[in-house]
Design an enzyme around this catalytic site. Structure first.
Site, PDB file in Angstrom:
ATOM      1  N   GLY A  46       0.836  -1.194   0.000  1.00  0.00           N
ATOM      2  CA  GLY A  46       0.000   0.000   0.000  1.00  0.00           C
ATOM      3  C   GLY A  46       0.869   1.243   0.000  1.00  0.00           C
ATOM      4  N   GLU A 131      -2.796   3.266   6.133  1.00  0.00           N
ATOM      5  CA  GLU A 131      -2.842   4.314   5.096  1.00  0.00           C
ATOM      6  C   GLU A 131      -3.705   5.499   5.549  1.00  0.00           C
ATOM      7  OE1 GLU A 131      -0.599   3.784   3.100  1.00  0.00           O
ATOM      8  OE2 GLU A 131      -0.449   1.606   3.173  1.00  0.00           O
TER       9      GLU A 131
HETATM   10 NI    NI Z   1       3.361   3.549   5.598  1.00  0.00          NI
END
Ligand code: NI
Length: 178
Positions: A46, A131
């Site tokens: 991610g 995130e």
């Molecule tokens: Ni990170």
């Protein structure tokens, strides 16, 4: 497509709150393409926009189901508790066991502007929470207990990370980075 340099802890952009995205336009689509390429090259699972210096509420991810992007994500609900050895592309070479919710329901928009709603657990839930933290200027070391956090900050000083400019040391042992 092009890749970005991933911003490293110490870079002020990683500590700032990102802005809501009001237009999903061609520039945003290009940004997503470049973020995905950067994420795959790193490699990571991610990547949030602030990690490439862009203060927009956007992240990309791929936990094995193909490249995906979420615009203006928000947590609807979270539940449970799960401990996971968590690492971050912006804190290279280091990881810690961090306790976070096990299940999370996240809502946002895709690049067509359609609402997407994802219920995730374990690794994917962890990724979303990580995130989302990036979009609020929070790094994983702030999720450590006080004692572990102090030790982590000392380790970062010893490694002379924290200046925001150092090249990333190689990542070892197949840790999946967020
Ligand atoms: Ni990170």
């Amino acid at each position: 497509m092009a890749t970005y340099d991933i911003r490293i802890i110490g870079d002020p952009v990683l500590r700032q709150k990102s802005q809501l995205i009001t237009d999903i336009d061609g520039a945003l689509v290009r940004l997503v393409d470049d973020m995905l390429e950067t994420m795959y090259e790193a490699p990571g699972l991610g990547l949030a926009a602030p990690q490439v210096g862009v203060q927009k509420r956007l992240f990309v991810w791929d936990t094995g189901t193909g490249p995906r992007a979420m615009v203006n994500p928000e947590i609807v609900e979270s539940d449970g508790e799960w401990i996971f050895e968590e690492g971050c592309l912006s804190v290279p070479g280091l990881s810690w066991e961090i306790t976070r919710p096990k299940l999370v329901h996240v809502r946002g928009r895709d690049l067509d502007g359609n609402e997407i709603s994802v219920e995730a657990d374990e690794l994917e839930a962890r990724l979303f929470l990580h995130e989302l933290d990036h979009l609020d200027g929070t790094l994983l070391i702030e999720r450590l207990d006080e004692e572990t956090r102090k030790a982590a900050l000392k380790t970062l000083r010893d490694l002379q990370l924290g200046g925001g400019r150092q090249p990333a040391p190689p990542v070892g042992d197949g840790l999946r980075l967020l």
